[in-house]
Design a protein around this motif. Structure first.
Motif, short mmCIF file in Angstrom:
data_model
loop_
_atom_site.label_atom_id
_atom_site.label_comp_id
_atom_site.label_asym_id
_atom_site.label_seq_id
_atom_site.Cartn_x
_atom_site.Cartn_y
_atom_site.Cartn_z
N ALA A 15 0.88 -1.16 -0.01
CA ALA A 15 -0.03 -0.19 0.05
C ALA A 15 0.87 1.11 -0.03
N ILE A 16 1.95 1.32 0.76
CA ILE A 16 2.54 2.49 1.01
C ILE A 16 3.58 2.65 -0.42
N TYR A 17 3.93 1.67 -1.03
CA TYR A 17 4.78 1.66 -2.08
C TYR A 17 3.67 2.30 -3.15
N ASP A 18 2.62 1.51 -3.41
CA ASP A 18 1.60 2.04 -4.25
C ASP A 18 1.35 3.45 -4.26
N LEU A 19 1.33 4.00 -2.81
CA LEU A 19 1.15 5.39 -2.46
C LEU A 19 2.16 6.11 -3.24
N VAL A 200 9.75 5.82 -0.33
CA VAL A 200 9.99 4.51 -0.36
C VAL A 200 10.34 4.11 -1.45
N VAL A 201 11.77 3.25 -1.24
CA VAL A 201 12.39 2.88 -2.47
C VAL A 201 12.86 1.22 -2.55
N SER A 202 12.83 0.76 -3.53
CA SER A 202 13.19 -0.55 -3.70
C SER A 202 14.64 -0.89 -3.63
N ILE A 203 15.06 -2.35 -3.42
CA ILE A 203 16.28 -2.45 -3.40
C ILE A 203 16.80 -2.81 -4.98
N GLU A 204 18.00 -2.23 -5.31
CA GLU A 204 18.47 -2.31 -6.60
C GLU A 204 19.87 -2.74 -6.68
N ARG A 205 20.08 -3.60 -7.14
CA ARG A 205 21.70 -4.44 -7.04
C ARG A 205 22.27 -4.39 -5.57
N GLY A 206 21.61 -4.62 -4.66
CA GLY A 206 22.03 -4.82 -3.41
C GLY A 206 22.16 -3.48 -2.31
N ALA A 207 21.65 -2.41 -3.22
CA ALA A 207 21.48 -0.89 -2.70
C ALA A 207 20.21 -0.74 -2.68
N GLU A 222 15.61 -9.91 5.53
CA GLU A 222 14.65 -9.28 6.18
C GLU A 222 13.63 -8.60 5.42
N ILE A 223 14.09 -7.84 4.31
CA ILE A 223 13.17 -6.88 3.57
C ILE A 223 12.35 -7.58 2.93
N ALA A 224 13.09 -8.84 2.22
CA ALA A 224 12.33 -9.65 1.21
C ALA A 224 11.44 -10.56 1.91
N SER A 225 11.49 -10.65 3.25
CA SER A 225 10.51 -11.67 3.94
C SER A 225 9.14 -10.87 4.32
N THR A 242 12.86 -5.95 -4.46
CA THR A 242 12.62 -5.64 -5.86
C THR A 242 11.61 -6.54 -6.37
N VAL A 243 11.16 -7.70 -5.91
CA VAL A 243 10.16 -8.45 -6.65
C VAL A 243 8.54 -7.59 -6.23
N LEU A 244 8.52 -7.18 -4.94
CA LEU A 244 7.44 -6.61 -4.59
C LEU A 244 7.10 -5.51 -5.21
N ALA A 245 8.30 -4.52 -5.39
CA ALA A 245 8.38 -3.33 -6.36
C ALA A 245 7.85 -3.39 -7.76
N GLN A 246 8.57 -4.47 -8.26
CA GLN A 246 8.11 -4.75 -9.90
C GLN A 246 6.61 -5.18 -9.84
N GLU A 247 6.21 -5.75 -8.84
CA GLU A 247 4.69 -6.20 -9.02
C GLU A 247 3.81 -5.19 -8.87
N GLU A 248 4.19 -4.09 -7.95
CA GLU A 248 3.30 -2.96 -7.78
C GLU A 248 3.52 -2.08 -8.95
N ARG A 249 4.69 -1.80 -9.36
CA ARG A 249 4.82 -1.04 -10.73
C ARG A 249 4.20 -1.44 -11.77
N GLU A 250 4.04 -2.74 -12.04
CA GLU A 250 3.47 -3.30 -13.12
C GLU A 250 1.68 -2.83 -12.86
N LYS A 251 1.33 -3.20 -11.80
CA LYS A 251 -0.16 -2.75 -11.24
C LYS A 251 -0.39 -1.31 -11.61
N MET A 252 0.42 -0.48 -10.88
CA MET A 252 0.32 0.86 -11.15
C MET A 252 0.33 1.51 -12.60
#
Length: 259
Positions: A15-19, A200-207, A222-225, A242-252
């Motif tokens: 929800a917060i990433y979608d926001l 709110v930002v996603s993990i990209e290449r370990g950062a 922990e973030i991925a869990s 990254t996975v969650l971010a990609q899923e929400e980006r596609e949805k948005m």
């Protein structure tokens, strides 16, 4: 709409990433407008200022022209007085009366000279003010043309984006309602303190996106869990995997594609 108490941590993160994605899209729309609204406002102020100045100058011009008429009338009166006193000198009985009338004539002539000098000065002032009015008119016309152009630019952008912005602003409010007050307050605080508005930002290449600081592998796990909300210790931003971010980006993106 779901109650905030029923949301899992993962749901909160989504929800917060979608926001964030919605608010970032609103930012993009507003960036397209850029400084145009402020430019239009400034130009409107300048036009109003120049119009007021022109009206003031025209008022001053009218006052001077009326003063010149008064002075010309006064000159006519002084000339009549000169004629009268000169005529009276022809029938005086003694030198004292003659000298007294001579002084009156001299006084009237001095008044005529003074009034003529004042008229000359006022005419010069009129010419100067007319030049100022002409300059002011030119500036006003140029500013009005510029304002018309900028307004038409702004209107074109507004007509293209207003519907989408209104829709997204409503969606932003809907997603805000899904997020608990404390988390939402943190999001808004972070968002207002960073230049690009990314709270709110996603993990990209370990950062974290936009950061050069690597996130420790254990923290990444922990973030991925998606069991708790974690903050990047360097940038202070909320982190999502990254996975969650990609899923929400596609949805948005599907939501944004409707416009």
């Amino acid at each position: 709409m779901a109650n905030t108490k029923e949301l899992s941590v993962e749901d909160k993160l989504r929800a917060i990433y979608d926001l964030q994605l919605i608010d970032s899209r609103i930012d993009e729309i507003r960036n397209v407008r850029g400084e145009l609204p402020l430019e239009v406002e400034d130009l409107e102020d300048e036009v109003a200022g120049l119009s007021t100045r022109s009206e003031k100058l025209k008022g001053e011009l009218e006052v001077i022209e009326n003063l010149i008429k008064e002075k010309k009338n006064a000159i006519d009166e002084h000339k009549e007085a000169v004629k009268k006193y000169t005529k009276q000198q022809e029938s005086v009985r003694n030198n004292r009366e003659f000298n007294s009338l001579t002084k009156e004539v001299e006084f009237q002539e001095l008044e005529i000279q003074l009034a003529e000098k004042q008229i000359k000065e006022m005419k010069a002032s009129i010419e100067h003010k007319k030049e100022m009015i002409a300059t002011s008119k030119e500036k006003l016309e140029a500013k009005l043309a510029h304002l018309k152009h900028k307004k038409s630019e702004l209107d074109a952008i507004m007509s293209e984006t207003q519907k989408e912005e209104t829709f997204l602003t409503e969606k932003s409010a809907e997603f805000e309602a899904l997020i608990e007050d404390r988390l939402l307050a943190a999001y808004k605080r972070i968002r207002s303190s960073v230049r690009n508005g990314l709270a709110v930002v996603s993990i990209e290449r370990g950062a974290s996106a936009g950061s050069f600081f690597t996130i420790p592998p254990q923290t990444q796990v922990e973030i991925a869990s998606r069991k708790k909300i974690l903050i990047d210790e360097h940038s202070g931003r909320i982190l999502v995997d990254t996975v969650l971010a990609q899923e929400e980006r596609e949805k948005m993106e599907q939501l944004f594609a409707t416009f």
